[in-house]
Design an enzyme around this catalytic site. Sequence first.
Site, PDB file in Angstrom:
ATOM      1  N   LEU A 260      -9.159  -0.283  -7.603  1.00 12.93           N
ATOM      2  CA  LEU A 260      -8.178  -0.198  -8.691  1.00 12.93           C
ATOM      3  C   LEU A 260      -6.967  -1.056  -8.393  1.00 12.93           C
ATOM      4  O   LEU A 260      -6.409  -1.705  -9.263  1.00 12.93           O
ATOM      5  CB  LEU A 260      -7.694   1.253  -8.853  1.00 12.93           C
ATOM      6  CG  LEU A 260      -8.538   2.192  -9.690  1.00 12.93           C
ATOM      7  CD1 LEU A 260      -7.987   3.598  -9.561  1.00 12.93           C
ATOM      8  CD2 LEU A 260      -8.512   1.764 -11.148  1.00 12.93           C
ATOM      9  N   ALA A 261      -6.541  -0.987  -7.166  1.00 14.77           N
ATOM     10  CA  ALA A 261      -5.316  -1.697  -6.806  1.00 14.77           C
ATOM     11  C   ALA A 261      -5.224  -1.768  -5.303  1.00 14.77           C
ATOM     12  O   ALA A 261      -5.876  -1.012  -4.598  1.00 14.77           O
ATOM     13  CB  ALA A 261      -4.102  -0.952  -7.353  1.00 14.77           C
TER      14      ALA A 261
ATOM     15  N   GLY B  66      -2.501  -1.008  -3.041  1.00 17.45           N
ATOM     16  CA  GLY B  66      -1.152  -0.447  -3.006  1.00 17.45           C
ATOM     17  C   GLY B  66      -0.467  -0.794  -1.706  1.00 17.45           C
ATOM     18  O   GLY B  66      -1.041  -1.441  -0.829  1.00 17.45           O
TER      19      GLY B  66
ATOM     20  N   PHE C 104       0.324   1.083   0.641  1.00 18.35           N
ATOM     21  CA  PHE C 104      -0.197   1.769   1.818  1.00 18.35           C
ATOM     22  C   PHE C 104      -1.657   1.430   2.100  1.00 18.35           C
ATOM     23  O   PHE C 104      -2.182   1.796   3.130  1.00 18.35           O
ATOM     24  CB  PHE C 104      -0.061   3.282   1.645  1.00 18.35           C
ATOM     25  CG  PHE C 104       1.346   3.717   1.405  1.00 18.35           C
ATOM     26  CD1 PHE C 104       1.762   4.127   0.153  1.00 18.35           C
ATOM     27  CD2 PHE C 104       2.272   3.695   2.439  1.00 18.35           C
ATOM     28  CE1 PHE C 104       3.057   4.523  -0.073  1.00 18.35           C
ATOM     29  CE2 PHE C 104       3.575   4.093   2.216  1.00 18.35           C
ATOM     30  CZ  PHE C 104       3.980   4.499   0.962  1.00 18.35           C
ATOM     31  N   GLY C 105      -2.299   0.779   1.145  1.00 12.58           N
ATOM     32  CA  GLY C 105      -3.702   0.470   1.331  1.00 12.58           C
ATOM     33  C   GLY C 105      -4.411   0.424  -0.005  1.00 12.58           C
ATOM     34  O   GLY C 105      -3.791   0.617  -1.057  1.00 12.58           O
ATOM     35  N   PRO C 106      -5.719   0.169  -0.012  1.00 12.80           N
ATOM     36  CA  PRO C 106      -6.446   0.018  -1.267  1.00 12.80           C
ATOM     37  C   PRO C 106      -6.655   1.353  -1.987  1.00 12.80           C
ATOM     38  O   PRO C 106      -6.692   2.405  -1.361  1.00 12.80           O
ATOM     39  CB  PRO C 106      -7.783  -0.560  -0.830  1.00 12.80           C
ATOM     40  CG  PRO C 106      -7.934  -0.092   0.574  1.00 12.80           C
ATOM     41  CD  PRO C 106      -6.565  -0.028   1.165  1.00 12.80           C
ATOM     42  N   VAL C 107      -6.781   1.264  -3.300  1.00 12.80           N
ATOM     43  CA  VAL C 107      -7.058   2.448  -4.112  1.00 12.80           C
ATOM     44  C   VAL C 107      -8.349   2.202  -4.880  1.00 12.80           C
ATOM     45  O   VAL C 107      -8.502   1.159  -5.516  1.00 12.80           O
ATOM     46  CB  VAL C 107      -5.928   2.710  -5.134  1.00 12.80           C
ATOM     47  CG1 VAL C 107      -6.143   4.058  -5.813  1.00 12.80           C
ATOM     48  CG2 VAL C 107      -4.573   2.650  -4.475  1.00 12.80           C
TER      49      VAL C 107
ATOM     50  N   LYS D 216      -7.396   6.905  -2.365  1.00 12.97           N
ATOM     51  CA  LYS D 216      -6.420   6.012  -1.745  1.00 12.97           C
ATOM     52  C   LYS D 216      -6.662   6.011  -0.248  1.00 12.97           C
ATOM     53  O   LYS D 216      -6.579   7.040   0.399  1.00 12.97           O
ATOM     54  CB  LYS D 216      -5.020   6.538  -2.074  1.00 12.97           C
ATOM     55  CG  LYS D 216      -3.924   5.597  -1.783  1.00 12.97           C
ATOM     56  CD  LYS D 216      -2.643   6.050  -2.479  1.00 12.97           C
ATOM     57  CE  LYS D 216      -2.568   5.507  -3.884  1.00 12.97           C
ATOM     58  NZ  LYS D 216      -1.362   4.808  -4.234  1.00 12.97           N
TER      59      LYS D 216
ATOM     60  N   ASP E  51       9.030   4.095  -2.695  1.00 11.83           N
ATOM     61  CA  ASP E  51       8.328   2.949  -3.277  1.00 11.83           C
ATOM     62  C   ASP E  51       8.245   3.109  -4.795  1.00 11.83           C
ATOM     63  O   ASP E  51       7.172   3.055  -5.384  1.00 11.83           O
ATOM     64  CB  ASP E  51       6.936   2.819  -2.652  1.00 11.83           C
ATOM     65  CG  ASP E  51       6.308   1.462  -2.966  1.00 11.83           C
ATOM     66  OD1 ASP E  51       7.063   0.523  -3.309  1.00 11.83           O
ATOM     67  OD2 ASP E  51       5.074   1.342  -2.868  1.00 11.83           O
TER      68      ASP E  51
END
Length: 857
Positions: free
Chosen positions: A560-561, A563, A565-568, A582, A708
Site C-alpha cells: 500500500l505504501a 511508510g 517506519f516500514g512498508p504497509v 505494517k 509523524d
Amino acid sequence: MGFALLGSILILTLFLKSNLGQQQEQLIPNTDEFFISSFFEKMGRNSSSSHVFNLSSSVCSWQFVFCDAKQQNVIGLVAPNLGLTGPIPDNTIGKLKNLQILDLNSNQITDFSSDFWSLVSLKTLNLSNNKFSVNLPSNIDNFESLEKLDLSFNNFSGSLPDSFDSLPSLQVLNLNRNQFESIVPLGIIRCHSLISIDFSMNSFHGSLPDGFDTAFPKLKSLNLAGNGIRGRGSDFSKMVSLTYLNISKNLFTGAVVEIFKGPLEVVDLSSNHFEGHISQVNFSSSFDWSRLVHLDLSDNQISGMFFSNLSQAHNLKHLNLAKNRFSKQSFIHIDELHNLEYLNLSKTNLINRIGDGISKLNHLKTLDLSSNHLSGKLPLLSFKTLQNLDLSNNNLTGDIPLSLLQKLPWMERFNFSYNNLTLCDSEFSLETLQTAFIGSSNGCPIAANPTLFRRKIHRHRGLKLALGLAITLICLLVGLLLCAFGCRKKTRMWDVKQESYTEKCAISGPFSFRTDSTTWVADVKIASLVPVVIFEKPLLNFTFSDLLSATSNFDRDTLLAEGQFGPVYRGVLGGGVHVAIKVLVHGSTMTDQEAATELEYLGRIKHPNLVPLMGYCLAGEQRIAIYDYMENGNLHNLLYDLPLGVQVTEDWSTDTWEETETDENGIQNVGSEALLITWRFRHKIALGTARALAFLHHGCSPPIIHRDVKASSVYLDYNLEPRLSDFGLAKIFGNGVSDETGRGSTGYSPPEATVSPKSDVYGFGVILLELITGKKPVGDEYPDEDNLKATGLVDWVRGLVRMNHGSIAIDPKMRGVGDEGQMVEGLKIGYLCTADVPAKRPSMQQVVGLLKDIEPK
Ligand SMILES: *[C@@H]1O[C@H](CO)[C@@H](O)[C@H](O)[C@H]1NC(C)=O
Ligand SMILES: *[C@@H]1O[C@H](CO)[C@@H](O)[C@H](O)[C@H]1NC(C)=O
Ligand SMILES: *[C@@H]1O[C@H](CO)[C@@H](O)[C@H](O)[C@H]1NC(C)=O
Ligand SMILES: *[C@@H]1O[C@H](CO)[C@@H](O)[C@H](O)[C@H]1NC(C)=O
Ligand SMILES: *[C@@H]1O[C@H](CO)[C@@H](O)[C@H](O)[C@H]1NC(C)=O
Ligand SMILES: *[C@@H]1O[C@H](CO)[C@@H](O)[C@H](O)[C@H]1NC(C)=O
Ligand SMILES: *[C@@H]1O[C@H](CO)[C@@H](O)[C@H](O)[C@H]1NC(C)=O
Ligand SMILES: *[C@@H]1O[C@H](CO)[C@@H](O)[C@H](O)[C@H]1NC(C)=O
Ligand SMILES: *[C@@H]1O[C@H](CO)[C@@H](O)[C@H](O)[C@H]1NC(C)=O
Ligand SMILES: *[C@@H]1O[C@H](CO)[C@@H](O)[C@H](O)[C@H]1NC(C)=O
Ligand SMILES: *[C@@H]1O[C@H](CO)[C@@H](O)[C@H](O)[C@H]1NC(C)=O
C-alpha cells in the site's frame, strides 16, 4: 538509749510539724505566694499544675508568674489552658493588688470572686474561651487603668453595663461570641482610646448610640457582625482611622456610599439590607481603592451595574458581590485584580460569556459564578491554586476540557450542575456525577478512559500471558500433529481456515522480503508457530503464516505504501477481515514483552478519528502491526488525485489468494473525490484529525505524541470519516526522541529539534494548509505575489496571511463551494499552528475549538 532516740525523733517530728504549721499560718495573710498557690490548688483539677509550684522557691520564679523589676510584687499571671475549673474563689487572685496582667484564657472558669473587682491596677484582662455564663457586673468600672478586655468565647449574657464610661484607657474590647443582648450602651462612647471593638456574634440590637461615629478617633477595627443592630452606612462615615469594618449579618439599610472613606482595607457588609444603585457610590471622592484587600457586599439588595472603579482595587484578594439585585450585565473586567484569591459573583445577574480576564487570575482559589445567565464555552482557568469552583446553574455549553477534568480530583469542591455542558470521563464516582454534574450530557466519543485501560492491562496481563502461551501451545500441538500426519490429506471435518494450516506447515523461514527501497528479514523458522494477536477476537488462531498468505508472501502488488517506519501491505485474513499490515523495519531497544505491552496499550486506545490497531505479531526481530483497513485511502492520495493505492474491486479476482470472498465487503471509494471539492468535507477532515490529536495529547495519560503527522497518515474510512493512523508507533519502532524517525516527514517537521505535542500541532497546521490550498507542503507551485519567493507551502501561506491576502491561497477547486471567509479563517488557524516558536502554537484542544467556530452550517 533506744527509748531516748525514739523519743527525740518523736519530739523532732512534732517540732518540725508545728514549725511547718506556723509557717503555713504565716502564709495566709497577704503573701502573693499564698494567693496564687491556693488559687491553683482550689481551681486546678490538673494534679499536674500542683507540682509546677515549688513552695520552697520564690513566687517570682514560678512558672506563669511575672513580678516587677524589684522582684517584689506579682504584676502578671498568665496561666492559659491549665484546666482551671469553676468560679474563682475569694482570697486568691482577687487579692493580688498589684496585678496588671491577668490572662486565664482557655480554661473552664465560670464566675468571678467577690474580691475580683479590687484588682484596680489591672491593664489587661483576658478571660477568653472560658465558661462564664453570668452578667458582666458594673463593677468593671473599678478597673480604671484597663487597656485590654477580652471576654470573647464565653457565655456572658444580659446587657453590657453602662459603666464602661469610666474606662478611658480601654484600647481593645473583645466581646465576640457571647450572649449579650440589649442595645450598645451609651457609656461606650467615653472610651476614647479604643482601637479595636469586637461585639460580633452576640444579640445586640437597636441602633448604635449617638456620637458613636465620632467617639473613637483611633479606632482601626470595628466588628459588629452577627447581631441585630440597625443603622445606615453613614454611621461609619466619620471613622477616619478605620481599616477593618465588619457589620455582616445585621440590619443596616440605605446606600453603601458613605462607607467608602478613609484607609479601609477590609469591608464586610454582607447579609444586611443595603440597597440603592451601586453606581451611586461616588468614587470620584478620595477613597483609595488600592488599599482594599477584602470586599464583601454579598446578600444585600444592591442594584445597578458594577462600578468601574473596582478595577483600581488591584490589591483585592477577596471579592464577594453575590446575591444582590444587580441589573443584567456582562462579566466584569477583572484583569487588573490579579491578586484575587476569592471571587464570588453568584446570583449577580451576569449574562453573556465568562470574561477571558479570568484566566489571568493566577492566585484564584475560589471561583463561584453559580446561578447567573452565563453562556458560551468554559473559559480557560489558571489551575495552579484553584480549590473551589462552582459554575452551576448557568447556560454554559460545550465540553468540559480534559485539562480541567484532570485537575478536579485535586480540588476541594466543584460543581458544574445545571448547565448545557458535555462531559467525557468515567473516572468520577457515580455520586460525584450525580451531584457535581447534574444535567451534563455524556459527550464521550470513546468507550472509556485511557487510564482505566491501563489498570485493566495490569489486571489482565497474567491472563493475557497465559492466553498467549495457550495459543502458542495449541498452535504447536496442531502444527506437530499435522506435520506428523504428513500434511497428507485434507479432512472434510476441518473448516476452510484450518485447512490452510495444512498448507502452511510447509512454510518455513527465515523469510526475506523486498520492497522498492528496502529488504527485511523475519527470522522465523516455522511461520505457523508465530502467533498473531487479534485483540477483539483472541480465539482466532491466526499465525504469521496467515499474514504470509494474506499478502501473497508480502508481494509487491499488495504494497500500500512505504511508510516512515516500514512498508504497509493490505490483505484479507480468514473470515474476510480486511487489514493493513505494517511491517516495522526499524529496530528498537524494547524487549518483545515491552513491545507487546505497548501494542496492547495502543490497541485499547479508541477514538472515532483514529485508525484502530487490531492486533500485532512479533516475528523474530520484526514487529508487525495490524490495522483495520481504511477503504477510502489516505488524504495525500486523495488530495493530489493519485490512485488510492488500492485496486478497484473488479481487479480483486486476479489476486492470488483463493479463499477470499470476492464480494465488495467494504470497498467503497466512489464519491470521495467529488466530495473533496467542498469546503464542508475538507473542514470535516481537518476537524476530525484535530480531534484525534487532541485526544492523543489531552485524553491519554501520559500524552501520546504522534511525531509523524502528515496527510498520508490521515485515512478515510468506509463512511469517509477521517482517521489518523500510526499513533504511538514512534515509541515502539523508533529508537527514541533523537532518532531521525522522531522528526517527522519533509514539509511537516517543525523548525525545532525537540519533540513535543507542539511538533504535532505544526504537522497538523501543514495538513490544514494543504486542505485549504490544495497544494503540497513542498515542491508545489506557489504563485509569486509581491515577490514573496516562498520556499514551501508554510512559508507561502504565512506570507499571504500576514499581508491579509489569505484568500489568494484558497484552492480554486473549492471556490464557490463554501464560505470563503471561513476558509480564510482556516488559513489563519494554520498560520497559528505553524508558528516558528512552539509555545506560540495553540494546543490541539484549542485548535478543535477554533475549527468548530468556523464549521460550515
Ligand atoms: C524547689 O526549689 C528548690 C530551690 O530552688 C530546689 O532546690 C528544688 O529542687 C525544687 N524542687 C522541685 C521539686 O523542683
Ligand atoms: C491541664 O488539663 C488540660 C485539660 O483539661 C490540658 O489540656 C492541659 O495540658 C493540662 N495542663 C497541664 C500543665 O498539665
Ligand atoms: C486573649 O487570649 C487569646 C488566646 O491566646 C488571644 O487570641 C487574644 O488575642 C488575647 N486577647 C488579648 C486582648 O490579648
Ligand atoms: C449559655 O447560657 C445560657 C443561659 O444564659 C444557657 O442556656 C446555655 O446552655 C449556655 N451555653 C453554654 C455553652 O454554656
Ligand atoms: C466578620 O465577622 C464574622 C463573625 O465574627 C466572621 O465570621 C467573618 O469572617 C468576618 N469577616 C471578615 C471579613 O473578617
Ligand atoms: C460625586 O462627587 C462630586 C464631587 O466630589 C460631586 O460633584 C458629584 O455630584 C457627586 N456625584 C454623586 C452622584 O453623588
Ligand atoms: C472612577 O472611575 C471613573 C470612570 O471610570 C473615573 O473617571 C474616576 O476618575 C474614577 N475615580 C477615581 C477615584 O479614580
Ligand atoms: C458565595 O456567596 C454566597 C452568598 O454569600 C454564599 O452563599 C456562597 O457560599 C459563596 N460561595 C462560596 C464558594 O464561598
Ligand atoms: C440558555 O440559552 C438558550 C439559548 O441561548 C436560551 O434560549 C435560554 O433561555 C437560556 N437559559 C437561561 C436560563 O438563561
Ligand atoms: C444546549 O446546547 C445545544 C447546542 O449546544 C442547544 O441546541 C440546546 O438547545 C441547548 N439546551 C438548552 C436547554 O439550552
Ligand atoms: C451543585 O449544585 C446543585 C444546584 O445548586 C446542587 O443541587 C448540588 O448539590 C451541588 N453539588 C455539589 C457537589 O455541591
